[in-house]
Design a protein around this motif. Sequence first.
Motif, PDB file in Angstrom:
ATOM      1  N   ILE A  52       0.835  -1.208   0.000  1.00  0.00           N
ATOM      2  CA  ILE A  52       0.000   0.000   0.000  1.00  0.00           C
ATOM      3  C   ILE A  52       0.865   1.252   0.000  1.00  0.00           C
ATOM      4  N   GLN A  53       1.984   1.218   0.701  1.00  0.00           N
ATOM      5  CA  GLN A  53       2.901   2.360   0.723  1.00  0.00           C
ATOM      6  C   GLN A  53       3.372   2.682  -0.697  1.00  0.00           C
ATOM      7  N   HIS A  54       3.743   1.648  -1.461  1.00  0.00           N
ATOM      8  CA  HIS A  54       4.197   1.877  -2.844  1.00  0.00           C
ATOM      9  C   HIS A  54       3.045   2.317  -3.746  1.00  0.00           C
ATOM     10  N   LEU A  55       1.839   1.781  -3.533  1.00  0.00           N
ATOM     11  CA  LEU A  55       0.689   2.192  -4.333  1.00  0.00           C
ATOM     12  C   LEU A  55       0.355   3.658  -4.082  1.00  0.00           C
ATOM     13  N   GLN A  56       0.391   4.083  -2.814  1.00  0.00           N
ATOM     14  CA  GLN A  56       0.118   5.485  -2.508  1.00  0.00           C
ATOM     15  C   GLN A  56       1.177   6.394  -3.113  1.00  0.00           C
ATOM     16  N   ALA A  57       2.434   5.985  -3.040  1.00  0.00           N
ATOM     17  CA  ALA A  57       3.510   6.790  -3.638  1.00  0.00           C
ATOM     18  C   ALA A  57       3.335   6.880  -5.153  1.00  0.00           C
ATOM     19  N   ALA A  58       2.948   5.763  -5.777  1.00  0.00           N
ATOM     20  CA  ALA A  58       2.727   5.760  -7.232  1.00  0.00           C
ATOM     21  C   ALA A  58       1.603   6.726  -7.601  1.00  0.00           C
ATOM     22  N   SER A  59       0.541   6.748  -6.796  1.00  0.00           N
ATOM     23  CA  SER A  59      -0.592   7.625  -7.079  1.00  0.00           C
ATOM     24  C   SER A  59      -0.229   9.091  -6.873  1.00  0.00           C
ATOM     25  N   ARG A  60       0.446   9.374  -5.774  1.00  0.00           N
ATOM     26  CA  ARG A  60       0.781  10.762  -5.459  1.00  0.00           C
ATOM     27  C   ARG A  60       1.795  11.356  -6.426  1.00  0.00           C
ATOM     28  N   GLN A  61       2.786  10.525  -6.807  1.00  0.00           N
ATOM     29  CA  GLN A  61       3.896  11.024  -7.621  1.00  0.00           C
ATOM     30  C   GLN A  61       3.768  10.659  -9.095  1.00  0.00           C
ATOM     31  N   ASN A  62       2.690   9.942  -9.430  1.00  0.00           N
ATOM     32  CA  ASN A  62       2.525   9.434 -10.795  1.00  0.00           C
ATOM     33  C   ASN A  62       3.797   8.706 -11.228  1.00  0.00           C
ATOM     34  N   SER A  63       4.265   7.816 -10.345  1.00  0.00           N
ATOM     35  CA  SER A  63       5.556   7.161 -10.533  1.00  0.00           C
ATOM     36  C   SER A  63       5.401   5.713 -11.006  1.00  0.00           C
ATOM     37  N   PRO A  64       5.828   5.422 -12.237  1.00  0.00           N
ATOM     38  CA  PRO A  64       5.796   4.040 -12.724  1.00  0.00           C
ATOM     39  C   PRO A  64       6.703   3.116 -11.898  1.00  0.00           C
ATOM     40  N   ASP A  65       7.813   3.660 -11.377  1.00  0.00           N
ATOM     41  CA  ASP A  65       8.727   2.829 -10.580  1.00  0.00           C
ATOM     42  C   ASP A  65       8.051   2.370  -9.287  1.00  0.00           C
ATOM     43  N   GLU A  66       7.366   3.285  -8.619  1.00  0.00           N
ATOM     44  CA  GLU A  66       6.658   2.922  -7.392  1.00  0.00           C
ATOM     45  C   GLU A  66       5.537   1.933  -7.691  1.00  0.00           C
ATOM     46  N   TYR A  67       4.844   2.123  -8.819  1.00  0.00           N
ATOM     47  CA  TYR A  67       3.781   1.184  -9.172  1.00  0.00           C
ATOM     48  C   TYR A  67       4.357  -0.201  -9.444  1.00  0.00           C
ATOM     49  N   ARG A  68       5.514  -0.262 -10.074  1.00  0.00           N
ATOM     50  CA  ARG A  68       6.160  -1.548 -10.357  1.00  0.00           C
ATOM     51  C   ARG A  68       6.499  -2.266  -9.051  1.00  0.00           C
ATOM     52  N   LYS A  69       6.981  -1.501  -8.047  1.00  0.00           N
ATOM     53  CA  LYS A  69       7.272  -2.104  -6.735  1.00  0.00           C
ATOM     54  C   LYS A  69       5.995  -2.665  -6.112  1.00  0.00           C
ATOM     55  N   TYR A  70       4.912  -1.897  -6.208  1.00  0.00           N
ATOM     56  CA  TYR A  70       3.621  -2.364  -5.699  1.00  0.00           C
ATOM     57  C   TYR A  70       3.194  -3.639  -6.420  1.00  0.00           C
ATOM     58  N   ALA A  71       3.277  -3.632  -7.742  1.00  0.00           N
ATOM     59  CA  ALA A  71       2.862  -4.787  -8.534  1.00  0.00           C
ATOM     60  C   ALA A  71       3.708  -6.010  -8.215  1.00  0.00           C
ATOM     61  N   ASP A  72       5.018  -5.822  -8.021  1.00  0.00           N
ATOM     62  CA  ASP A  72       5.898  -6.948  -7.698  1.00  0.00           C
ATOM     63  C   ASP A  72       5.522  -7.581  -6.358  1.00  0.00           C
ATOM     64  N   ILE A  73       5.250  -6.734  -5.345  1.00  0.00           N
ATOM     65  CA  ILE A  73       4.862  -7.263  -4.033  1.00  0.00           C
ATOM     66  C   ILE A  73       3.532  -8.007  -4.139  1.00  0.00           C
ATOM     67  N   THR A  74       2.572  -7.405  -4.850  1.00  0.00           N
ATOM     68  CA  THR A  74       1.259  -8.030  -4.997  1.00  0.00           C
ATOM     69  C   THR A  74       1.356  -9.343  -5.754  1.00  0.00           C
ATOM     70  N   ASP A  75       2.155  -9.367  -6.817  1.00  0.00           N
ATOM     71  CA  ASP A  75       2.346 -10.616  -7.573  1.00  0.00           C
ATOM     72  C   ASP A  75       2.954 -11.698  -6.686  1.00  0.00           C
ATOM     73  N   GLU A  76       3.903 -11.316  -5.848  1.00  0.00           N
ATOM     74  CA  GLU A  76       4.548 -12.283  -4.948  1.00  0.00           C
ATOM     75  C   GLU A  76       3.553 -12.825  -3.938  1.00  0.00           C
ATOM     76  N   LEU A  77       2.697 -11.954  -3.417  1.00  0.00           N
ATOM     77  CA  LEU A  77       1.704 -12.377  -2.443  1.00  0.00           C
ATOM     78  C   LEU A  77       0.602 -13.241  -3.073  1.00  0.00           C
ATOM     79  N   ASN A  78       0.394 -13.101  -4.365  1.00  0.00           N
ATOM     80  CA  ASN A  78      -0.628 -13.886  -5.063  1.00  0.00           C
ATOM     81  C   ASN A  78      -0.200 -15.303  -5.369  1.00  0.00           C
ATOM     82  N   LYS A  79       1.076 -15.612  -5.197  1.00  0.00           N
ATOM     83  CA  LYS A  79       1.574 -16.951  -5.549  1.00  0.00           C
ATOM     84  C   LYS A  79       1.049 -18.001  -4.611  1.00  0.00           C
TER      85      LYS A  79
END
Length: 196
Positions: free
Chosen positions: A169-196
């Motif tokens: 959630i920290q990375h998702l909020q940072a991605a939203s606030r900063q419009n940051s693809p890098d932060e969104y990628r970190k969020y997506a990586d964590i979520t993908d790992e948790l979905n395994k």
Amino acid sequence: EARDVHHFCALTGFGADGVCPYLAIESVGMLRADNLVPNAPGSDVPAPVEKLVENYFHAVEHGMLKVFAKMGISTLASYKGAQIFEALGLNSDVVAKCFKGTVSRVEGVGFAQLAQDALAMHHMGFPARASAPDGKAETSTLRNSGEYHWRGDKDGVPTERHLNDPKAIQHLQAASRQNSPDEYRKYADITDELNK
């Protein structure tokens, strides 16, 4: 003392015609009086107590409607007194005396444990502590019992996994606030790992 949507739904489901969450209303007023409520949007001061209480009731009503919808119920009249749930964590003596007609296939605590819990809750609300100015929220606010709080590793024992953990959630909020693809990628990586 009803505080959240679950409490309102349980009371209504067992037939309550009305619920007065006096403790929640009083808490909202005390938080406002102590300036612990954020300012209203576009204003230099918090909203008046009446508006805050109105917002609380609106949130509870919306939450109850969501519960009804998930159960396929469209009106309060259909939900009130329907007892469409099962008692969990209470022994058969408690269920027979207090929740007549309710299904309970899992045993749990009895009246003695419920009394201990009530006394413990009372002690949390009225602990022996140093005096502070009367009426201040910090003198009468209950401690956070962790009911709605993220519980991380405790004493080396990991908690259950949740898809939306604080780091993601920290990375998702940072991605939203900063419009940051890098932060969104970190969020997506964590979520993908948790979905395994």
